[in-house]
Design an enzyme around this catalytic site. Structure first.
Site, PDB file in Angstrom:
ATOM      1  N   ARG A  99      91.512 -95.500  54.394  1.00  0.00           N
ATOM      2  CA  ARG A  99      91.343 -94.948  55.732  1.00  0.00           C
ATOM      3  C   ARG A  99      90.385 -95.771  56.574  1.00  0.00           C
ATOM      4  NH1 ARG A  99      93.008 -89.409  55.150  1.00  0.00           N
ATOM      5  NH2 ARG A  99      92.797 -88.243  57.070  1.00  0.00           N
TER       6      ARG A  99
ATOM      7  N   ARG B 171      89.253 -85.990  64.779  1.00  0.00           N
ATOM      8  CA  ARG B 171      90.012 -86.683  63.725  1.00  0.00           C
ATOM      9  C   ARG B 171      90.869 -87.792  64.318  1.00  0.00           C
ATOM     10  NH1 ARG B 171      92.749 -81.745  61.412  1.00  0.00           N
ATOM     11  NH2 ARG B 171      94.034 -83.148  60.176  1.00  0.00           N
TER      12      ARG B 171
ATOM     13  N   ARG C 165      95.180 -75.403  59.450  1.00  0.00           N
ATOM     14  CA  ARG C 165      94.223 -75.600  58.360  1.00  0.00           C
ATOM     15  C   ARG C 165      92.810 -75.427  58.916  1.00  0.00           C
ATOM     16  NH1 ARG C 165      95.738 -81.226  55.923  1.00  0.00           N
ATOM     17  NH2 ARG C 165      93.889 -81.860  57.087  1.00  0.00           N
TER      18      ARG C 165
ATOM     19  N   LYS D  33     102.534 -87.516  56.838  1.00  0.00           N
ATOM     20  CA  LYS D  33     102.380 -88.339  55.632  1.00  0.00           C
ATOM     21  C   LYS D  33     102.517 -87.495  54.368  1.00  0.00           C
ATOM     22  CE  LYS D  33      98.200 -89.676  56.655  1.00  0.00           C
ATOM     23  NZ  LYS D  33      97.888 -89.107  57.981  1.00  0.00           N
TER      24      LYS D  33
ATOM     25  N   ARG E 159      99.910 -75.820  62.155  1.00  0.00           N
ATOM     26  CA  ARG E 159      99.620 -75.815  60.725  1.00  0.00           C
ATOM     27  C   ARG E 159      98.433 -74.898  60.419  1.00  0.00           C
ATOM     28  NH1 ARG E 159      98.665 -81.711  58.310  1.00  0.00           N
ATOM     29  NH2 ARG E 159      96.706 -81.495  59.428  1.00  0.00           N
TER      30      ARG E 159
HETATM   31  P1  ADP Z   1      95.005 -85.564  57.852  1.00  0.00           P
HETATM   32  O1  ADP Z   1      95.746 -86.817  57.533  1.00  0.00           O
HETATM   33  O2  ADP Z   1      95.860 -84.521  58.502  1.00  0.00           O
HETATM   34  O3  ADP Z   1      93.710 -85.795  58.617  1.00  0.00           O
HETATM   35  P2  ADP Z   1      94.037 -85.369  55.106  1.00  0.00           P
HETATM   36  O4  ADP Z   1      94.364 -84.251  54.191  1.00  0.00           O
HETATM   37  O5  ADP Z   1      94.547 -86.721  54.773  1.00  0.00           O
HETATM   38  O6  ADP Z   1      94.540 -84.861  56.522  1.00  0.00           O
HETATM   39  O7  ADP Z   1      92.444 -85.488  55.256  1.00  0.00           O
HETATM   40  C1  ADP Z   1      91.628 -84.375  55.563  1.00  0.00           C
HETATM   41  C2  ADP Z   1      90.146 -84.787  55.595  1.00  0.00           C
HETATM   42  O8  ADP Z   1      89.739 -85.234  54.296  1.00  0.00           O
HETATM   43  C3  ADP Z   1      89.800 -85.958  56.519  1.00  0.00           C
HETATM   44  O9  ADP Z   1      89.565 -85.546  57.847  1.00  0.00           O
HETATM   45  C4  ADP Z   1      88.518 -86.509  55.856  1.00  0.00           C
HETATM   46  O10 ADP Z   1      87.387 -85.726  56.149  1.00  0.00           O
HETATM   47  C5  ADP Z   1      88.815 -86.323  54.369  1.00  0.00           C
HETATM   48  N1  ADP Z   1      89.435 -87.533  53.759  1.00  0.00           N
HETATM   49  C6  ADP Z   1      90.685 -87.618  53.223  1.00  0.00           C
HETATM   50  N2  ADP Z   1      90.921 -88.856  52.752  1.00  0.00           N
HETATM   51  C7  ADP Z   1      89.804 -89.587  52.990  1.00  0.00           C
HETATM   52  C8  ADP Z   1      89.418 -90.926  52.756  1.00  0.00           C
HETATM   53  N3  ADP Z   1      90.253 -91.803  52.171  1.00  0.00           N
HETATM   54  N4  ADP Z   1      88.176 -91.332  53.140  1.00  0.00           N
HETATM   55  C9  ADP Z   1      87.324 -90.478  53.724  1.00  0.00           C
HETATM   56  N5  ADP Z   1      87.622 -89.200  53.997  1.00  0.00           N
HETATM   57  C10 ADP Z   1      88.844 -88.737  53.637  1.00  0.00           C
END
Ligand code: ADP
Length: 188
Positions: free
Chosen positions: A89, A141, A130, A14, A128
């Site tokens: 989410r 996740r 991270r 994404k 990746r």
């Molecule tokens: P990925 O899609 O690879 O999991 P993101 O960078 O989108 O990575 O998200 C990393 C973390 O940030 C998530 O696991 C969560 O803890 C937090 N996070 C991101 N966006 C949200 C959201 N909209 N609501 C709650 N937590 C979020």
């Protein structure tokens, strides 16, 4: 004018695709994950509250995210469009977004669902590397995604705005598929 929401499991690409489209369509890329990681790095109050959830692969509480999105979508640069990556989410966030968009008299063009099989997702995330890309956290996740985020596919299917794209293709092929959907003219 381009307004898109990117859905899809962690590791689906994404962020990568949203960055590309953000350039070609000249609209801001709004990634809640990037915003939260920047807050953690800068040790702000938000970052300190969010860090534990992120490292465990849990969603951070809605109360930390909703106002942040309200403020971001009220900033001037979003008047010409936006790409949302990582938000909404869960169903509460999606309902909040619907209300917010009504309130600011905007509507989303498409919801892009990037589909990638689990094996490929895990492999990509491990590469990746991270902080939250450790095998156990990745598993959590994916579980959180299945439980809380995947129901949004049905939520948006009802609004007939959902477009599914095969995210297992090469990066370039995915970008092309997305360009076809959004048809913004600028070249990548
Ligand atoms: P990925 O899609 O690879 O999991 P993101 O960078 O989108 O990575 O998200 C990393 C973390 O940030 C998530 O696991 C969560 O803890 C937090 N996070 C991101 N966006 C949200 C959201 N909209 N609501 C709650 N937590 C979020």
């Amino acid at each position: 004018m381009t307004r898109l929401i990117f859905l899809g499991p962690p590791g689906a690409g994404k962020g990568t695709q949203a960055k590309q489209l953000s350039k070609s369509c000249e609209v801001p890329h709004i990634s809640t994950g990037d915003i939260l990681r920047a807050a953690v790095k800068a040790k702000t109050e938000l970052g300190q509250k969010a860090e534990g959830y992120m490292n465990a692969g849990e969603l951070v509480p809605d109360e930390l995210i909703l106002n942040l999105i309200r403020e971001r979508l009220n900033q001037a640069d979003t008047a010409k469009g936006w790409l949302l990556d990582g938000f909404p989410r869960n169903v509460e966030q999606a309902e909040f977004l619907n209300n917010l968009l009504d309130e600011i008299e905007q509507s989303c063009d498409f919801i892009i669902n990037l589909e990638v099989p689990d094996d490929a997702l895990v492999e990509r995330m491990l590469e990746r590397g991270r902080v939250d890309d450790k095998e156990e956290v990745i598993r959590n996740r994916l579980e959180v995604y299945r439980e809380q985020t995947e129901p949004l596919i049905a939520f948006y299917e009802g609004q007939q705005l959902l477009r599914s794209v095969d995210g297992a293709q090469s990066m370039k092929q995915v970008t092309e598929a997305l360009q076809e959907i959004v048809t913004c003219d600028a070249v990548v």
